[in-house]
Scaffold this motif. Structure first.
Motif, PDB file in Angstrom:
ATOM      1  N   GLU A 650      22.953  10.733  -6.071  1.00 18.57           N
ATOM      2  CA  GLU A 650      24.294  10.246  -6.376  1.00 18.57           C
ATOM      3  C   GLU A 650      24.165   8.943  -7.167  1.00 18.57           C
ATOM      4  N   LEU A 651      24.395   9.017  -8.479  1.00 18.65           N
ATOM      5  CA  LEU A 651      24.190   7.863  -9.349  1.00 18.65           C
ATOM      6  C   LEU A 651      25.497   7.092  -9.471  1.00 18.65           C
ATOM      7  N   PHE A 652      25.594   6.008  -8.756  1.00 17.60           N
ATOM      8  CA  PHE A 652      26.821   5.224  -8.779  1.00 17.60           C
ATOM      9  C   PHE A 652      26.822   4.286  -9.986  1.00 17.60           C
ATOM     10  N   ASP A 653      27.974   4.151 -10.587  1.00 22.46           N
ATOM     11  CA  ASP A 653      28.116   3.451 -11.859  1.00 22.46           C
ATOM     12  C   ASP A 653      28.390   1.968 -11.595  1.00 22.46           C
ATOM     13  N   ASP A 654      27.315   1.225 -11.303  1.00 24.25           N
ATOM     14  CA  ASP A 654      27.471  -0.205 -11.034  1.00 24.25           C
ATOM     15  C   ASP A 654      26.608  -1.067 -11.942  1.00 24.25           C
ATOM     16  N   ASP A 655      26.041  -0.455 -13.012  1.00 23.41           N
ATOM     17  CA  ASP A 655      25.291  -1.185 -14.032  1.00 23.41           C
ATOM     18  C   ASP A 655      24.117  -1.972 -13.460  1.00 23.41           C
ATOM     19  N   ARG A 656      23.543  -1.484 -12.393  1.00 19.90           N
ATOM     20  CA  ARG A 656      22.349  -2.115 -11.839  1.00 19.90           C
ATOM     21  C   ARG A 656      21.100  -1.429 -12.367  1.00 19.90           C
ATOM     22  N   ASP A1052      30.274  -1.170 -32.263  1.00 19.35           N
ATOM     23  CA  ASP A1052      31.736  -1.136 -32.370  1.00 19.35           C
ATOM     24  C   ASP A1052      32.386  -0.488 -31.156  1.00 19.35           C
ATOM     25  N   GLU A1053      31.570  -0.087 -30.182  1.00 19.83           N
ATOM     26  CA  GLU A1053      32.040   0.545 -28.948  1.00 19.83           C
ATOM     27  C   GLU A1053      32.753   1.863 -29.198  1.00 19.83           C
ATOM     28  N   VAL A1054      32.386   2.518 -30.323  1.00 16.01           N
ATOM     29  CA  VAL A1054      32.846   3.892 -30.521  1.00 16.01           C
ATOM     30  C   VAL A1054      32.133   4.784 -29.497  1.00 16.01           C
ATOM     31  N   TYR A1055      30.852   4.558 -29.348  1.00 16.18           N
ATOM     32  CA  TYR A1055      30.083   5.202 -28.282  1.00 16.18           C
ATOM     33  C   TYR A1055      29.694   4.138 -27.268  1.00 16.18           C
ATOM     34  N   LYS A1056      29.762   4.514 -26.020  1.00 19.53           N
ATOM     35  CA  LYS A1056      29.302   3.626 -24.964  1.00 19.53           C
ATOM     36  C   LYS A1056      28.012   4.186 -24.373  1.00 19.53           C
ATOM     37  N   THR A1057      27.107   3.265 -24.059  1.00 20.70           N
ATOM     38  CA  THR A1057      25.812   3.658 -23.507  1.00 20.70           C
ATOM     39  C   THR A1057      25.934   3.904 -22.008  1.00 20.70           C
ATOM     40  N   ILE A1058      25.324   4.990 -21.554  1.00 23.50           N
ATOM     41  CA  ILE A1058      25.255   5.289 -20.118  1.00 23.50           C
ATOM     42  C   ILE A1058      23.786   5.325 -19.720  1.00 23.50           C
ATOM     43  N   HIS A1059      23.416   4.394 -18.869  1.00 25.62           N
ATOM     44  CA  HIS A1059      22.025   4.301 -18.415  1.00 25.62           C
ATOM     45  C   HIS A1059      21.841   5.221 -17.210  1.00 25.62           C
ATOM     46  N   VAL A1060      20.984   6.209 -17.369  1.00 24.03           N
ATOM     47  CA  VAL A1060      20.743   7.196 -16.317  1.00 24.03           C
ATOM     48  C   VAL A1060      19.287   7.110 -15.888  1.00 24.03           C
ATOM     49  N   VAL A1061      19.069   7.073 -14.589  1.00 19.76           N
ATOM     50  CA  VAL A1061      17.710   7.057 -14.043  1.00 19.76           C
ATOM     51  C   VAL A1061      17.478   8.348 -13.280  1.00 19.76           C
ATOM     52  N   ASP A1062      16.386   9.015 -13.617  1.00 24.41           N
ATOM     53  CA  ASP A1062      16.000  10.235 -12.906  1.00 24.41           C
ATOM     54  C   ASP A1062      14.990   9.855 -11.840  1.00 24.41           C
ATOM     55  N   TYR A1063      15.431   9.847 -10.594  1.00 27.43           N
ATOM     56  CA  TYR A1063      14.554   9.489  -9.485  1.00 27.43           C
ATOM     57  C   TYR A1063      13.751  10.682  -8.974  1.00 27.43           C
ATOM     58  N   GLN A1064      13.890  11.834  -9.610  1.00 27.57           N
ATOM     59  CA  GLN A1064      13.125  13.022  -9.210  1.00 27.57           C
ATOM     60  C   GLN A1064      12.106  13.408 -10.270  1.00 27.57           C
ATOM     61  N   ALA A1065      11.759  12.478 -11.127  1.00 30.29           N
ATOM     62  CA  ALA A1065      10.907  12.808 -12.257  1.00 30.29           C
ATOM     63  C   ALA A1065       9.450  12.989 -11.824  1.00 30.29           C
ATOM     64  N   VAL A1066       8.683  13.552 -12.739  1.00 31.66           N
ATOM     65  CA  VAL A1066       7.255  13.744 -12.529  1.00 31.66           C
ATOM     66  C   VAL A1066       6.517  13.125 -13.708  1.00 31.66           C
TER      67      VAL A1066
END
Length: 1285
Positions: A650-656, A1052-1066
Motif C-alpha cells: 500500500e503506497l501512501f502518497d506522502d512524498d517520503r 510547467d507542471e503539465v506532467y507531475k512526477t509520481i515517485h514509486v518504490v517497488d519493495y518486492q523487487a529482485v
C-alpha cells in the motif's frame, strides 16, 4: 438534418484522403491557432466516430432501470469477514476430525506388528495416468548383498486428472504416502505409522464429501512420512527435497513460537568435515523456523561474534529473507584459536533474558543450540546463574560433531542438554543431520502433548503449494548454466560473429531484459496457499524406549530405557517387574490447504467495484492476499515472497523517501494488525501496466479482524465513484425471467462473443468439470430456468463433538452414531452467488442487442450519423478504418465484443485471439480502470492507449492496435456509479493516417506537420507516445525521444512526477567464489596436496578412459568440451586445475563467461508521470518563443492525449534522458539489516504452551550417532582420503 449529417461524413472522408501540404521552408511557422484547431478537430472526429462504433448512448439507456445503492464499507467488510470465517470453520472442523481419528488409531494400533507382505500407496511410485498396462514398482536390481531385504512392491492405482485439484492426476478413493529421501520407509517406527494411519482414508473421504471445497488433506508424521489425500503421483524436479516436517504448517503447529540462539564453535579443531557438518546443522535448524520465531547465529572462539554483524546483540524474525542472510553468513566464518564456552553461553543467556524481560521476540519458548566438537567441562555454574534460578526458561540443545569423540565430551555435552530440558545429539556424518536436528521439534512439543486437551489451531502465511523455497536458487543456477552453455556453443560455432560488437550488444540487452522484467508471466504454475493445521498427540503415557548406546568406546548395545535406569532389551518388562518410561510424544501434525483463490472468491469483488479491492494481513503485518502481491519472478519464486509487509504494497502518497514511513501510516498498520475495527481515508498512489503508469487517488480503508484466526480483512474503496454501486431492480428476479420470456433461459441472451471474469465465483459445480468459465455459467443458467431450482445455502461446519479423556478410545455406540450422522450430511453439489448471478443476468438481458453488428443495428437506429456510418459499403469501411473491434464490459464481469465489419471466413473454433479472450477481466482490466478514472476529468472523453514499446518488451509497430475506452455512468440525480465501459480497438496505422491528414492542413498550407521543419506527436496522459512521424517511436516514453521537451513540460507542471518504490523487487548479486588463500601450507598440508593430486589424477585418468570408450559415440565434441569447461570452472582447489593450453586459452575467452549471480530481495524506485489537469489551459496556451520554447502543446478534445508540435530546426538541448525504468535504491546497509534496524510492529500469537510440571518425569534427552554397515565403503574411503589427506 440528413443533409447536415451527410456533409459531416463527406468532410470526414475527405479529411482522411487529404494530404496536400508538402514540406515547407524553415521560415514557415505554425501558429497556436493552427495547433488548437488540429486538437479540436481530431478530438471531435474521434469522439463522433467512437459514439457510432461503441453505441455509447444505447449502452447508457440499457441501465436506465438499474438502481443506485450506497456502498456501506463497514457492513461490506464485516459481511466478507463473516463469510471467510465460516469457510475457515469448515476447514478447521475437518482438521479436528482428522486429529481425533489419528490419536485414537495410534492409541489402539501403533503397537501392532506390520505384516511382512504389507503394501501401501507410495506417492513417488504411483502409476502414471492413463497407462494402458498397470505398472507396479519392483525391487531394485539384485546386488547380491548379504543382508538385502526384499520388500513387497508398492500398490498400484489409476490416476485421473481432476479440475478441483488443479488438473493434477489423482485418485479420490484413497490417500497415498510421501516418504522423504532421507527417511527409510521400512524403518520400524516409520512403517508402523504408515500402517496404522491407513485408517485415516475413511475420514479424508468423509471430509471431502461433506465439504467439496476442501483441498489437500494430510497427516505429517514426526517420523517423516506424510499421508495426503487424494492420492497423487509425486513429481520432483529435479530431486525430491520435500520433508513435511520443515514446512510452515508442520513447524508452527508442532510447537509454540520460540526464541533461538545458535552457538557455533569455530575453534581450531572445527575444520574439514566437522565444519561442514556444523554448517549443515545450523542450516537445518534454520529450516525449522517460521515467521513467528526469532533467531540469531553466533560463532565463538576466543570472542563471540554474530554471523551477520548488523544483527549484533539482537534476535531477528525468522523470515525467509533473514534466514537467507544467516545462511549466506555461514560461508564467512573461519576456524581458529580456542573456544571460550563461558563467554558464548553468557552472551546467549543474557540476550534471551533481555527479550524475556521485555516480552520481545516470540515471547514464549527460548532455546540455545550449541554446536561443538567437545567441551572442557559442563559449566554448571553458568546454568545455575542464568537458567535454574528462573525455573529453567531456556532449553539447551547440544550437537556434538565428529566421528572420534571422547567419553568425557559425550558425558559433559549430554549433561548440558539433559539438565536444561533439552536434547543431545551426536553427529558424525552429513547424511544423519536432518533427522537428528528435527529431534528438537519433538522436545519443544512436549508441553503441548502433556496438557493433552488443547490443540492449537495454526494458520500459516502464504506459501506456494509443493515447491520448496530452497529450489529457487537452484533453478536460477540451472538457468545460468544453460545460458553459459549456449554462449560457449555459440562461440565455438562462429567466434567472429560471437565476439562482434553487434552480437555482444544484443546479448547485453537480453541480459538486461531478464534482470528487469516486471511482467511476471507464468504465476499460474504456482498455487498460492495458506494452511490450517493442528498437532496430533500420542495419548499413551508410558512406553519402552529402545536406544543404541556406545559401551567403552568399543561396541554398540541396544538397550531399553526405564523410568530410572536401563536394562538389556532381551529382558522383558514382566520379568523385571519394572514400569515403562514416561513419554510425551508428538505423533505429527494434521492439516488441510486452503487455496487463496477460494478466499478471494468470498471477497465478492463485484461489490467492491472498480479500482477497489480487498486484502488480508497477518499478525506480523505481512500480506496473505493482495492484488499487488507478486511472488514470482521469471517463473521462479522470489526469495522473500511470503514476508511482504502491508506498507510495502500500500503506497501512501506522502512524498517520503524509500522506507521512511510516516507515523500516521504505522499507526494505521498497527490498528489493522491488532484486529480492531475501523476506517480511514488516505491519499495513495498506485501503479498499472507493469509499473509503467501511475496514478494518485483517495482511498477509504475499512478493516476488521477475522475471528479465530491471525488475519485481518481490509477493504479499500475509491473515495468518489466508490461510494455507490449499480444493482438490478428488486422486481427483476431471475425466476421471473422464465415467466416473462415463456421459459426462455438467460442463456438465450448470451449466444456469441461474450466472456465473464475468470476469477469470480458465479456458480461452481463440485462434481463436474468444464472447459471454461463460460461453459460452466451456461450450464447453471439453464438449470436456473428449470422448475424447482433452489439457491444453495452457504455451507456451515457440522457440530464437532469432542469426547474427553479415554472415552475416545472405547469405540462407544455414541461415537459410531455420530460418525454415521456426519456421513449422512447432505452434500451440496454446487454453490452460486445469488447477487452476482442476478447482476449478470440483468446485464445480459439489457445488453443482448450488442450481439448485433453495427450494420444490423443501424437500421433500427434513429440517429442519422449512426445510419450513415453503419451503412457504409463493407470495402469502403475497411479501406478507411480497417477492422474495428467494438467492446463493452459491465460491472458484473460480463464482456461483449463485435468486429465491424464481420470478417469473412472467420474461424469460430479458434477464439484465443479474440478480444474477450485476451482481456476477459472486465473491471480489473487497465483500460476499464483508466476509463472510470478519466470520467472525473472529462465525462465525455475516451482514454486512448497503445501497447508499450520497451527494450524489455519490444513492440511490433506494424501490428500495433490502439484501444479507446469510455466509462458509462448511471445516475439517479445526486448519485451515480459506473455501470460499464465501452470502447473500440483499431489498427494503429489508421489513427496515424487520421492524425497526419488533419495536421497536414494549416494556414496557407505552410508549416504543417508534414513538413520536415516540425515534429508532431500524440502523447498520452502518462507520457507514452501514441503517434509520431517516426513509426518506431510508437509506444516509447516521450522523455526518451525528447527529454528536453519533457523537462519543460514537467517544469510547467503539465506532467507531475509520481515517485514509486517497488519493495518486492529482485536484484542480482555476484556470487562469491571460494578463496583458498587462507590455507596454511605446513609440511603436512603439502603432503596432503600431493596425495590428493595423485588420487584425483588416478581417478580422472580411469574415468576418462572408461567413460570415453563407453560413451564416445553418444556425446559430441562440443558437449564433452563444455562439460570439461564446467568442471574446470567449478573446481574449488586451484592445485587441481591444469595449466590451460594455447588452444584452451583461445577457446575459453573471458568474453564467453557470464557473471554468476544470485537473485536477492531489494528495493527499486522509478519516476512515473501523470497529466495534471488543474489549470491545464493556462499551462498549455503559451506562445512559441523561437528556440527558448520551441514547441506547442494542446489537449486533444474528448481524449487523454496531448498534441505536441516541436520546431525541428531548433537543436535538442543536452540533458539527462528521462527514464521510467526502475533503478535499485542503494542503502548503507543490506535490506535485511535495514529492516532489522527499523523494526515494525507485530502482534504475537495468542497461543503459548512452553512448560508442564510433568515434563521433569521424562528422561529421554539424548541420542547418539548410529553407525550402520555400509557396503559401499570403497568410494567413501576415496572421499575420506581426499578430504583428510
Amino acid at each position: 438534418m440528413c443533409k447536415l449529417v451527410g456533409t459531416f461524413v463527406l468532410l470526414l472522408l475527405l479529411s482522411l484522403d487529404s494530404r496536400d501540404c508538402s514540406a515547407s521552408s524553415q521560415d514557415d511557422k505554425i501558429t497556436l491557432n493552427s495547433v488548437q484547431h488540429w486538437a479540436v478537430k481530431l478530438g471531435s472526429e474521434l469522439s463522433s466516430f467512437g459514439e457510432v462504433i461503441t453505441r455509447k448512448k444505447r449502452v447508457q439507456e440499457s441501465f436506465k432501470s438499474a438502481q443506485i445503492e450506497s456502498r456501506d464499507g463497514e457492513k461490506l467488510v464485516q459481511s466478507m469477514a463473516d463469510d471467510i470465517r465460516a469457510m475457515m470453520e469448515l476447514k478447521v472442523s475437518a482438521v479436528k476430525r482428522i486429529v481425533e481419528a489419528a490419536e485414537n488409531m495410534a492409541f489402539d494400533k501403533q503397537s501392532e506388528p506390520v505384516p511382512e507382505d504389507y503394501q501401501f500407496y507410495n506417492s513417488k511410485e504411483m502409476d502414471e495416468p492413463y497407462d494402458e498396462v498397470s505398472i507396479t514398482t519392483t525391487a531394485e536390481p539384485d546386488f547380491n548383498l548379504e543382508n538385502w531385504i526384499v520388500r513387497p512392491p508398492t500398490k498400484s492405482a489409476h490416476l485421473q486428472l481432476n479440475a478441483h485439484f488443479y488438473n493434477i492426476p489423482v485418485n479420490t478413493n484413497f490417500s497415498s504416502v510421501h516418504v522423504p529421501t532421507n527417511v527409510y520407509a521400512w524403518a520400524d517406527d516409520v512403517i508402523k505409522g504408515i500402517h496404522w494411519s491407513e485408517g485415516l482414508d475413511t475420514h479424508f473421504i468423509n471430509n471431502y464429501q461433506s465439504d467439496p471445497t476442501l483441498s489437500w488433506q494430510y497427516f505429517g508424521s514426526s517420523t517423516g512420512f506424510m499421508r495426503h489425500y487424494p492420492a497423487m503421483k509425486w513429481r520432483a524436479d529435479p530431486v525430491d527435497i520435500y520433508d513435511c516436517r520443515t514446512r510452515a504448517w508442520y513447524m508452527e503447529a508442532a510447537a509454540s513460537p520460540k526464541d533461538v540462539v545458535i552457538l557455533v564453535d569455530r575453534s581450531g579443531s572445527m575444520t574439514g568435515q566437522r565444519r561442514d557438518i556444523a554448517k549443515h546443522v545450523v542450516t537445518n535448524i534454520l529450516d525449522t523456523l517460521g515467521n513467528n520465531d526469532f533467531v540469531n547465529v553466533m560463532t565463538f572462539a576466543d570472542t563471540v561474534e554474530e554471523i551477520v554483524p548488523c544483527f549484533e546483540d539482537s534476535l531477528v524474525q525468522a523470515t525467509m529473507g533473514n534466514l537467507r542472510e544467516l545462511k549466506l553468513g555461514l560461508d564467512n566464518f573461519e576456524t581458529m584459536e580456542i573456544a571460550n564456552f563461558s563467554a558464548a553461553l553468557t552472551r546467549a543467556f543474557e540476550l534471551l533474558e533481555i527479550y524475556r524481560n521485555n516480552s520481545g521476540g516470540a515471547n514464549c519458548n527460548q532455546a540455545i543450540m550449541l554446536v561443538t566438537d567437545g567441551v572442557p567441562y559442563n559449566y554448571k555454574e553458568l546454568f545455575e546463574k542464568y537458567n535454574w534460578k528462573y525455573d529453567t526458561p531456556v532449553r539447551v540443545f547440544t550437537y556434538l560433531i565428529g566421528r572420534e569423540v571422547k567419553v568425557a565430551d559425550v558425558r559433559e555435552v549430554k549433561w548440558m542438554a539433559c539438565a536444561n530440558r533439552g536434547f543431545y545429539v551426536h553427529l558424525s556424518t552429513l547424511a544423519e543431520v536432518r533427522e537428528r536436528v528435527l529431534e528438537h521439534v519433538n522436545v519443544l512439543a512436549r508441553p503441548l502433548v502433556l496438557q493433552r486437551e488443547t490443540h492449537p489451531v495454526v494458520w500459516t502465511p502464504v506459501y506456494a503449494n509443493v515447491t520448496d523455497p530452497k529450489v529457487a536458487d537452484y533453478l536460477w543456477e540451472q538457468r545460468e548454466r544453460a545460458e553459459q552453455k549456449e554462449r560457449f556453443m555459440s562461440q565455438r560455432r562462429d567466434k567472429t560473429h560471437f565476439n562482434s560488437e553487434t552480437e555482444q550488444n544484443r546479448r547485453w540487452k537480453i541480459t538486461q531484459m531478464k534482470q528487469g522484467q516486471y511482467s511476471e508471466l507464468g504465476n499460474s504454475q504456482y498455487q498460492l496457499m495458506t494452511s490450517v493445521s493442528m498437532p496430533v498427540y500420542d495419548l499413551r503415557h508410558n512406553e519402552n524406549i529402545t536406544e543404541n548406546v556406545l559401551i567403552n568406546e568399543a561396541y554398540w548395545v541396544s538397550v531399553t530405557k526405564e523410568h530410572s535406569y536401563v536394562h538389556n532389551q532381551s529382558q522383558s518388562v514382566e520379568e523385571n517387574g519394572q514400569k515403562e518410561m514416561r513419554i510425551a510424544r508428538l505423533l505429527g501434525v494434521a492439516g488441510t490447504d486452503v487455496a487463496l483463490s477460494e478466499i478471494q472468491a468470498l471477497m465478492t469483488p463485484y461489490k467492491i467495484g472498480v479500482n477497489g479491492y480487498a486484502f488480508i494481513v497477518t499478525n506480523n503485518g505481512y500480506i496473505l492476499i493482495h492484488p499487488d502481491l507478486r511472488p514470482v519472478y521469471q517463473q521462479i519464486l522470489k526469495p522473500s515472497y511470503n514476508s511482504v509487509d502491508m506498507i510495502e504494497v500500500e503506497l501512501f502518497d506522502d512524498d517520503r523517501g524509500p522506507r521512511n514511513f510516516s507515523k500516521e501510516l504505522t499507526a494505521l498498520r498497527q490498528e489493522i494488525i491488532d484486529q480492531r475495527t475501523g476506517n480511514k481515508i488516505m491519499n495513495v498512489k498506485y501503479h498499472m501496466d507493469d509499473m509503467k503508469r501511475a496514478s494518485r487517488a483517495k482511498k477509504h480503508y475499512f478493516w476488521t479482524g477475522i475471528s479465530e484466526s491471525p488475519f485481518t480483512l481490509v477493504v479499500a474503496i475509491p473515495e468518489n465513484y466508490g461510494r455507490h454501486r449499480i444493482t438490478p431492480p428488486p422486481n427483476d428476479d431471475i425466476h421471473r425471467l422464465s415467466l416473462t420470456f415463456k421459459n426462455i433461459s438467460a442463456q438465450q441472451f448470451l449466444l456469441d462473443k461474450w466472456s465473464v471474469h475468470p476469477d469470480w465465483l458465479y456458480c461452481r459445480h463440485y462434481e463436474r468439470s468444464f472447459s471454461s468459465p463460460e461453459e460452466e455459467l451456461s450450464y447453471f443458467l439453464e438449470r436456473v430456468a428449470r422448475p424447482g431450482w433452489r439457491w444453495p445455502a452457504k455451507p456451515r461446519p457440522p457440530e464437532h463433538h469432542k469426547n474427553k479423556g479415554h472415552e475416545r478410545h472405547n469405540g462407544t455406540s455414541d461415537g459410531r452414531e455420530r460418525t454415521k450422522a456426519s456421513n449422512s450430511t447432505p452434500r451440496n453439489e454446487y454453490y452460486c452467488d445469488h447477487g452476482l448471478m442476478q447482476a449478470l443476468v440483468y446485464d445480459a438481458i439489457n445488453t443482448a442487442w450488442f450481439n448485433k453488428s453495427i450494420t444490423e443495428s443501424a437500421s433500427n437506429e434513429t440517429a442519422p450519423l449512426t445510419k450513415v456510418i453503419g451503412l457504409l459499403p463493407r470495402l469502403k469501411f475497411i479501406e478507411r478504418f480497417g477492422y474495428i473491434v467494438a467492446f463493452m464490459a459491465t460491472h458484473s464481469g460480463l464482456t461483449r465484443w463485435q468486429t465491424h465489419p464481420p470478417r469473412e471466413h472467420e474461424n469460430s473454433s479458434d477464439t484465443r485471439f479474440e478480444f474477450g479472450k485476451q482481456w476477459p477481466r472486465a473491471i480489473d482490466e487497465v483500460w476499464y480502470r483508466r476509463a472510470v478514472e478519466q470520467h472525473y476529468v472529462d465525462p465525455l472523453s475516451y482514454v486512448y492507449s497503445v501497447e508499450m514499446n520497451t527494450e524489455k518488451v519490444p513492440l511490433n509497430v506494424s501490428a500495433a492496435v490502439v484501444t479507446a475506452a469510455h466509462a458509462v455512468f448511471h445516475g439517479d440525480g445526486h448519485r451515480k456509479a459506473p455501470a460499464a465501459v465501452v470502447g473500440y480497438q483499431f489498427q494503429h496505422d489508421r489513427l496515424a493516417e487520421w492524425f497526419f491528414n488533419i495536421t497536414a492542413t494549416c494556414e496557407n498550407n505552410k508549416g504543417c506537420c508534414a513538413s520536415n521543419a516540425w515534429d508532431c506527436f500524440l502523447v498520452d496522459s502518462n507520457g507514452w507516445i501514441i503517434v509520431s512521424e517516426d513509426g518506431n517511436h510508437t509506444g516509447l516514453f516521450f522523455g526518451k525521444i525528447r527529454p528536453d521537451i519533457m523537462t519543460r513540460l514537467v517544469e510547467d507542471e503539465v506532467y507531475k512526477t509520481i515517485h514509486v518504490v517497488d519493495y518486492q523487487a529482485v536484484c542480482f548479486r555476484e556470487k562469491k567464489t571460494t578463496n583458498p588463500a587462507g590455507t596454511l601450507l605446513t609440511p603436512l598440508e603439502n603432503v596432503r596436496l600431493v596425495l590428493a593430486w595423485f588420487l584425483a589424477t588416478s581417478v580422472w585418468l580411469y574415468n576418462t578412459i572408461t567413460v570415453g570408450l563407453a560413451q564416445g559415440s553418444v556425446y559430441t565434441f562440443d558437449d564433452v568440451a563444455y562439460q570439461n569447461y564446467e568442471n574446470d570452472e567449478e573446481t574449488d582447489d586451484p592445485f587441481l586445475t591444469k595449466p590451460p593450453t594455447a588452444r584452451i586459452e583461445r577457446d575459453f575467452e573471458k568474453l564467453v563467461l557470464i557473471n554468476r549471480t544470485r537473485p536477492t530481495p531489494c528495493d527499486r524506485e522509478m519516476y512515473l508521470y501523470q497529466l495534471d489537469y488543474s489549470n491545464l489551459n493556462e499551462k498549455l496556451n503559451k506562445p512559441l518563443k523561437e528556440c527558448d520554447r520551441p514547441f506547442y502543446v494542446q489537449l486533444v478534445n474528448f481524449t487523454n492525449m496531448l498534441l505536441v508540435v516541436v520546431d525541428a530546426n531548433c537543436p535538442k538541448e543536452e540533458g539527462s534522458v528521462f527514464s521510467v525504468e526502475p533503478t535499485e535504491v542503494l542503502y548503507n546497509e543490506t535490506l535485511p539489516c535495514l529492516k532489522h534496524i527499523h523494526p515494525l510492529y507485530r502482534k504475537q500469537p495468542v497461543s503459548c504452551i512452553r512448560s508442564h510440571p510433568e515434563e521433569s518425569n521424562i528422561d529421554m534427552c539424548g541420542r547418539a550417532s548410529i553407525p550402520g554397515r555400509n557396503m559401499f565403503w570403497i568410494p567413501l574411503a576415496v572421499v575420506f582420503i581426499y578430504t583428510y589427506l
